[in-house]
Scaffold this motif. Structure first.
Motif, PDB file in Angstrom:
ATOM      1  N   GLY A 238       0.818  -1.203   0.000  1.00 40.50           N
ATOM      2  CA  GLY A 238       0.000   0.000   0.000  1.00 40.50           C
ATOM      3  C   GLY A 238       0.854   1.257   0.000  1.00 40.50           C
ATOM      4  O   GLY A 238       1.795   1.383   0.796  1.00 40.50           O
ATOM      5  N   ILE A 239       0.550   2.172  -0.882  1.00 39.22           N
ATOM      6  CA  ILE A 239       1.341   3.401  -1.044  1.00 39.22           C
ATOM      7  C   ILE A 239       0.475   4.616  -0.732  1.00 39.22           C
ATOM      8  O   ILE A 239      -0.629   4.758  -1.272  1.00 39.22           O
ATOM      9  CB  ILE A 239       1.904   3.492  -2.480  1.00 39.22           C
ATOM     10  CG1 ILE A 239       2.781   2.272  -2.775  1.00 39.22           C
ATOM     11  CG2 ILE A 239       2.687   4.786  -2.676  1.00 39.22           C
ATOM     12  CD1 ILE A 239       3.244   2.189  -4.221  1.00 39.22           C
TER      13      ILE A 239
ATOM     14  N   ILE B 104       5.336   4.112   1.846  1.00 35.82           N
ATOM     15  CA  ILE B 104       4.617   2.842   1.974  1.00 35.82           C
ATOM     16  C   ILE B 104       4.039   2.772   3.378  1.00 35.82           C
ATOM     17  O   ILE B 104       4.771   2.864   4.367  1.00 35.82           O
ATOM     18  CB  ILE B 104       5.570   1.655   1.711  1.00 35.82           C
ATOM     19  CG1 ILE B 104       6.059   1.685   0.261  1.00 35.82           C
ATOM     20  CG2 ILE B 104       4.892   0.330   2.028  1.00 35.82           C
ATOM     21  CD1 ILE B 104       7.103   0.635  -0.051  1.00 35.82           C
ATOM     22  N   ASN B 105       2.718   2.636   3.469  1.00 35.95           N
ATOM     23  CA  ASN B 105       2.084   2.644   4.791  1.00 35.95           C
ATOM     24  C   ASN B 105       1.547   1.281   5.217  1.00 35.95           C
ATOM     25  O   ASN B 105       1.166   1.099   6.376  1.00 35.95           O
ATOM     26  CB  ASN B 105       0.965   3.686   4.841  1.00 35.95           C
ATOM     27  CG  ASN B 105      -0.120   3.409   3.808  1.00 35.95           C
ATOM     28  OD1 ASN B 105       0.004   2.490   2.993  1.00 35.95           O
ATOM     29  ND2 ASN B 105      -1.167   4.210   3.831  1.00 35.95           N
ATOM     30  N   LYS B 106       1.504   0.313   4.295  1.00 41.43           N
ATOM     31  CA  LYS B 106       1.061  -1.026   4.695  1.00 41.43           C
ATOM     32  C   LYS B 106       1.558  -2.070   3.693  1.00 41.43           C
ATOM     33  O   LYS B 106       1.786  -1.767   2.514  1.00 41.43           O
ATOM     34  CB  LYS B 106      -0.466  -1.101   4.800  1.00 41.43           C
ATOM     35  CG  LYS B 106      -1.213  -0.710   3.534  1.00 41.43           C
ATOM     36  CD  LYS B 106      -2.715  -0.719   3.775  1.00 41.43           C
ATOM     37  CE  LYS B 106      -3.469  -0.231   2.528  1.00 41.43           C
ATOM     38  NZ  LYS B 106      -4.924  -0.233   2.737  1.00 41.43           N
TER      39      LYS B 106
ATOM     40  N   LEU C  72      -5.723   4.535  -6.911  1.00 42.97           N
ATOM     41  CA  LEU C  72      -5.342   3.798  -8.115  1.00 42.97           C
ATOM     42  C   LEU C  72      -4.818   2.442  -7.670  1.00 42.97           C
ATOM     43  O   LEU C  72      -3.897   2.362  -6.852  1.00 42.97           O
ATOM     44  CB  LEU C  72      -4.265   4.562  -8.891  1.00 42.97           C
ATOM     45  CG  LEU C  72      -3.611   3.809 -10.064  1.00 42.97           C
ATOM     46  CD1 LEU C  72      -4.635   3.497 -11.144  1.00 42.97           C
ATOM     47  CD2 LEU C  72      -2.449   4.614 -10.636  1.00 42.97           C
ATOM     48  N   LYS C  73      -5.396   1.378  -8.202  1.00 42.48           N
ATOM     49  CA  LYS C  73      -5.000   0.018  -7.825  1.00 42.48           C
ATOM     50  C   LYS C  73      -4.378  -0.685  -9.031  1.00 42.48           C
ATOM     51  O   LYS C  73      -5.037  -0.845 -10.063  1.00 42.48           O
ATOM     52  CB  LYS C  73      -6.214  -0.769  -7.327  1.00 42.48           C
ATOM     53  CG  LYS C  73      -6.922  -0.108  -6.157  1.00 42.48           C
ATOM     54  CD  LYS C  73      -8.202  -0.837  -5.809  1.00 42.48           C
ATOM     55  CE  LYS C  73      -8.954  -0.126  -4.685  1.00 42.48           C
ATOM     56  NZ  LYS C  73     -10.249  -0.795  -4.383  1.00 42.48           N
ATOM     57  N   ILE C  74      -3.126  -1.064  -8.881  1.00 42.34           N
ATOM     58  CA  ILE C  74      -2.398  -1.743  -9.955  1.00 42.34           C
ATOM     59  C   ILE C  74      -2.173  -3.202  -9.544  1.00 42.34           C
ATOM     60  O   ILE C  74      -1.718  -3.473  -8.433  1.00 42.34           O
ATOM     61  CB  ILE C  74      -1.051  -1.062 -10.237  1.00 42.34           C
ATOM     62  CG1 ILE C  74      -1.295   0.398 -10.661  1.00 42.34           C
ATOM     63  CG2 ILE C  74      -0.276  -1.802 -11.322  1.00 42.34           C
ATOM     64  CD1 ILE C  74      -0.024   1.207 -10.780  1.00 42.34           C
TER      65      ILE C  74
ATOM     66  N   TYR D 229       0.638  -9.690  -7.517  1.00 37.56           N
ATOM     67  CA  TYR D 229       1.307  -8.510  -6.955  1.00 37.56           C
ATOM     68  C   TYR D 229       0.315  -7.346  -7.035  1.00 37.56           C
ATOM     69  O   TYR D 229      -0.148  -6.993  -8.128  1.00 37.56           O
ATOM     70  CB  TYR D 229       2.590  -8.203  -7.723  1.00 37.56           C
ATOM     71  CG  TYR D 229       3.550  -9.370  -7.777  1.00 37.56           C
ATOM     72  CD1 TYR D 229       4.493  -9.573  -6.777  1.00 37.56           C
ATOM     73  CD2 TYR D 229       3.499 -10.276  -8.821  1.00 37.56           C
ATOM     74  CE1 TYR D 229       5.353 -10.649  -6.820  1.00 37.56           C
ATOM     75  CE2 TYR D 229       4.356 -11.374  -8.878  1.00 37.56           C
ATOM     76  CZ  TYR D 229       5.283 -11.548  -7.869  1.00 37.56           C
ATOM     77  OH  TYR D 229       6.139 -12.622  -7.916  1.00 37.56           O
ATOM     78  N   PHE D 230       0.011  -6.748  -5.884  1.00 36.62           N
ATOM     79  CA  PHE D 230      -1.046  -5.750  -5.802  1.00 36.62           C
ATOM     80  C   PHE D 230      -0.478  -4.470  -5.194  1.00 36.62           C
ATOM     81  O   PHE D 230       0.186  -4.508  -4.146  1.00 36.62           O
ATOM     82  CB  PHE D 230      -2.184  -6.299  -4.938  1.00 36.62           C
ATOM     83  CG  PHE D 230      -3.405  -5.433  -4.903  1.00 36.62           C
ATOM     84  CD1 PHE D 230      -4.008  -4.992  -6.066  1.00 36.62           C
ATOM     85  CD2 PHE D 230      -3.974  -5.060  -3.692  1.00 36.62           C
ATOM     86  CE1 PHE D 230      -5.137  -4.191  -6.036  1.00 36.62           C
ATOM     87  CE2 PHE D 230      -5.086  -4.264  -3.641  1.00 36.62           C
ATOM     88  CZ  PHE D 230      -5.664  -3.832  -4.819  1.00 36.62           C
ATOM     89  N   PHE D 231      -0.745  -3.338  -5.869  1.00 36.49           N
ATOM     90  CA  PHE D 231      -0.208  -2.052  -5.415  1.00 36.49           C
ATOM     91  C   PHE D 231      -1.333  -1.021  -5.360  1.00 36.49           C
ATOM     92  O   PHE D 231      -1.594  -0.324  -6.341  1.00 36.49           O
ATOM     93  CB  PHE D 231       0.898  -1.562  -6.351  1.00 36.49           C
ATOM     94  CG  PHE D 231       2.042  -2.534  -6.505  1.00 36.49           C
ATOM     95  CD1 PHE D 231       3.105  -2.514  -5.616  1.00 36.49           C
ATOM     96  CD2 PHE D 231       2.043  -3.460  -7.532  1.00 36.49           C
ATOM     97  CE1 PHE D 231       4.155  -3.402  -5.750  1.00 36.49           C
ATOM     98  CE2 PHE D 231       3.088  -4.365  -7.683  1.00 36.49           C
ATOM     99  CZ  PHE D 231       4.142  -4.336  -6.786  1.00 36.49           C
ATOM    100  N   PRO D 232      -2.034  -0.893  -4.221  1.00 34.65           N
ATOM    101  CA  PRO D 232      -3.042   0.159  -4.075  1.00 34.65           C
ATOM    102  C   PRO D 232      -2.365   1.492  -3.720  1.00 34.65           C
ATOM    103  O   PRO D 232      -1.620   1.581  -2.737  1.00 34.65           O
ATOM    104  CB  PRO D 232      -3.924  -0.350  -2.934  1.00 34.65           C
ATOM    105  CG  PRO D 232      -3.042  -1.262  -2.143  1.00 34.65           C
ATOM    106  CD  PRO D 232      -2.021  -1.830  -3.081  1.00 34.65           C
ATOM    107  N   VAL D 233      -2.619   2.511  -4.524  1.00 39.36           N
ATOM    108  CA  VAL D 233      -2.009   3.828  -4.325  1.00 39.36           C
ATOM    109  C   VAL D 233      -3.117   4.809  -3.938  1.00 39.36           C
ATOM    110  O   VAL D 233      -4.003   5.108  -4.754  1.00 39.36           O
ATOM    111  CB  VAL D 233      -1.285   4.314  -5.596  1.00 39.36           C
ATOM    112  CG1 VAL D 233      -0.599   5.651  -5.337  1.00 39.36           C
ATOM    113  CG2 VAL D 233      -0.290   3.266  -6.082  1.00 39.36           C
ATOM    114  N   HIS D 234      -3.083   5.294  -2.703  1.00 41.56           N
ATOM    115  CA  HIS D 234      -4.082   6.254  -2.232  1.00 41.56           C
ATOM    116  C   HIS D 234      -3.617   7.659  -2.615  1.00 41.56           C
ATOM    117  O   HIS D 234      -2.586   8.139  -2.150  1.00 41.56           O
ATOM    118  CB  HIS D 234      -4.249   6.131  -0.720  1.00 41.56           C
ATOM    119  CG  HIS D 234      -5.390   6.937  -0.188  1.00 41.56           C
ATOM    120  ND1 HIS D 234      -6.643   6.931  -0.759  1.00 41.56           N
ATOM    121  CD2 HIS D 234      -5.476   7.790   0.881  1.00 41.56           C
ATOM    122  CE1 HIS D 234      -7.439   7.729  -0.093  1.00 41.56           C
ATOM    123  NE2 HIS D 234      -6.757   8.271   0.913  1.00 41.56           N
TER     124      HIS D 234
END
Length: 515
Positions: A94-95, A121-123, A325-327, A336-341
């Protein structure tokens, strides 16, 4: 008869005929003997070259040989079962990029380096599972996960034992433990009630310092039609809720509508996904979810970027969640999951950059990196395949050229007979790789002339080819190993010229029958 040495007087043609006639004779010997034919049907040509068949009793029938083969197959499958672990994993990072849009300048006036937005990166979450088949009906599943958020986190490990009780169902016992929660004991049961209906029940006991927290989840599902499933879910204990959903999945679309009543979340959700029938398996999707927690609108797309990889991006816009944005990248069984708030507010600029940014980056990467890499990889694979089959293809080419020379006299007689009855004359025929697209004009055309072999196959003014690769026909060989091939035929029937083109494995009938 075509390859019989006595039919050819020329010494060179006679030698070529002898070689091809011997190949036909070997095939006849294999197929005319019940035992060797059974071996060939099961094992193919490699089976005939295996040692040890001389000790097999000659009286064994084809059915007995097949039964022996199936027994060996079962033993091989059991060995393979012991080696299979079927690993699955997920890595989520999580970004927090809210500083890009929700920046408060007065807080950074006296901070060195404050001119640059702070992205952190927060989580993080990592999970992994493996399966260990114990028998043909029993499987052990070991899984674990680690999570952290803002410096605090924990993990757990689970062991599940699954047994397939019958063709209609299975049961699973689960044991788990973690540093945030106490021991966990669970039981899951799956059962097909009818050919169109099944039920799944999962009950669990979670032990903690506060006591025992029981939980029960039951899902009833039914096929409403060929492409539609209906689900009813009841969950009691931890976050109790009732949920109903209808899912329709077709070749070109995926549609879901769901409603949930529960504590603490109740919501309604509608989602739609369109599947494009292209080589990259492109999909676009959108969803609307509204409930006591607010409203979320999501839209995105995913696309296959290589043989085992699928890349997707989703924009989430909600109240009070803001914009994210979720990549996601799926690589075989790994995710591989990258949620960007991006922001806690509904800012048009955040929505615009979350939508346009990934598209620009993807198309640039696809054109400059991914496409050249895949093209080079395909060329390497083709080159390796050509090297491995070079000697075999050379031999097939020589056999095909020899066959064409031996066919000349027979073809001359066939043409005379067909001309006399105004029948089927093959004017020209080519087999191989054709390049008609202007975007591929730099690619080399790789075709061979197969006019004579095709004319030799004409019988009673008809040419019939079955659904199989045409590279195996007499007088044919593969001019471009590993590439798509076609057969192009220019023929004359009843004095009129016609042209037809067929794929390599496509059946062909000339002249075409009127329906």
């Amino acid at each position: 008869m075509l390859y019989h040495p006595d039919k050819h007087r020329d010494p060179e043609l006679k030698t070529q005929a002898e070689r091809l006639f011997n190949l036909v004779h070997q095939a006849y010997e294999v197929l005319s003997d019940p035992q060797t034919r059974a071996i060939y049907d099961i094992y193919g040509r490699r089976g005939l070259e295996m040692e040890g068949w001389e000790v097999v009793e000659r009286k064994r029938t084809a059915a007995e040989i097949r039964e022996e083969f199936e027994r060996l197959q079962r033993e091989r499958e059991e060995r393979r079962l012991q080696q299979r672990t079927n690993p699955k994993g997920t890595i989520s990072v999580g970004i927090d990029a809210t500083d890009l849009f929700d920046r408060y300048d007065e807080e950074y006036e006296d901070v060195p380096g404050s001119s640059f937005p702070q992205i952190e990166i927060n989580k993080m979450h990592i999970s992994q599972s493996i399966e260990a088949p114990l028998t043909s009906t029993d499987t052990a599943i070991l899984s674990g996960n680690l999570s952290t958020q803002n410096g605090n986190g924990g993990g757990s490990i689970n062991l599940a034992l699954r047994r397939v009780t019958s063709a209609k169902g299975w049961g699973e016992l689960e044991f788990g433990a973690g540093d945030l929660h106490g021991p966990l004991f669970g039981l899951k049961i799956f059962r097909n009630l009818t050919p169109r209906c099944f039920i799944t029940t999962h009950c669990a006991l979670q032990f903690s310092s506060r006591g025992v927290r029981p939980g029960l989840t039951t899902v009833l599902a039914r096929n409403l039609d060929k492409n539609t499933m209906g689900y009813l879910q009841w969950r009691w204990g931890i976050q109790s809720a009732m949920n109903t959903s209808i899912v329709r999945d077709t070749k070109t679309s995926h549609f879901t509508v769901a409603m949930q009543l529960g504590i603490p979340h109740s919501f309604m959700m509608v989602s739609y996904q369109h599947k494009f029938q292209d080589e990259d398996q492109t999909r676009v999707k959108g969803s609307l979810k509204a409930g006591f927690f607010g409203t979320i609108v999501e839209y995105g797309a995913e696309r296959k970027i290589s043989r085992h990889s699928v890349l997707g991006a989703t924009v989430s816009v909600g109240v009070p969640q803001g914009v994210s944005l979720k990549i996601k990248l799926n690589r075989a069984s790994q995710t591989y999951f990258f949620p960007v708030h991006l922001t806690d507010q509904l800012l048009p600029s955040a929505v615009f950059y979350a939508t346009v940014g990934p598209l620009v980056i993807y198309f640039a990467m696809h054109r400059l990196v991914i496409k050249p890499y895949l093209r080079a990889q395909k060329e390497r694979e083709l080159e390796k395949q050509r090297e491995n089959t070079a000697s075999d293809i050379l031999q097939k080419k020589q056999e095909a050229e020899a066959a064409v020379r031996l066919m000349q006299e027979a073809v001359r007689r066939i043409i005379e007979a067909e001309e006399a009855r105004m029948g089927l004359i093959i004017v020209n025929a080519w087999y191989g790789k054709f390049v008609n697209d202007n975007s591929r004009k730099n690619e080399k055309v790789k075709v061979i002339d197969v006019t004579v072999p095709l004319q030799c196959l004409v019988k009673d003014s008809k040419l019939i080819l079955t659904e199989a690769s045409k590279a195996g026909l007499p007088g044919f060989y593969d001019p471009c190993v590993g590439e798509e091939k076609s057969l192009k035929v220019l023929y004359q029937f009843r004095g009129v010229l016609h042209q037809v083109m067929a794929a390599d494995n496509e059946a062909l009938r000339i002249p075409k029958q009127c329906k």
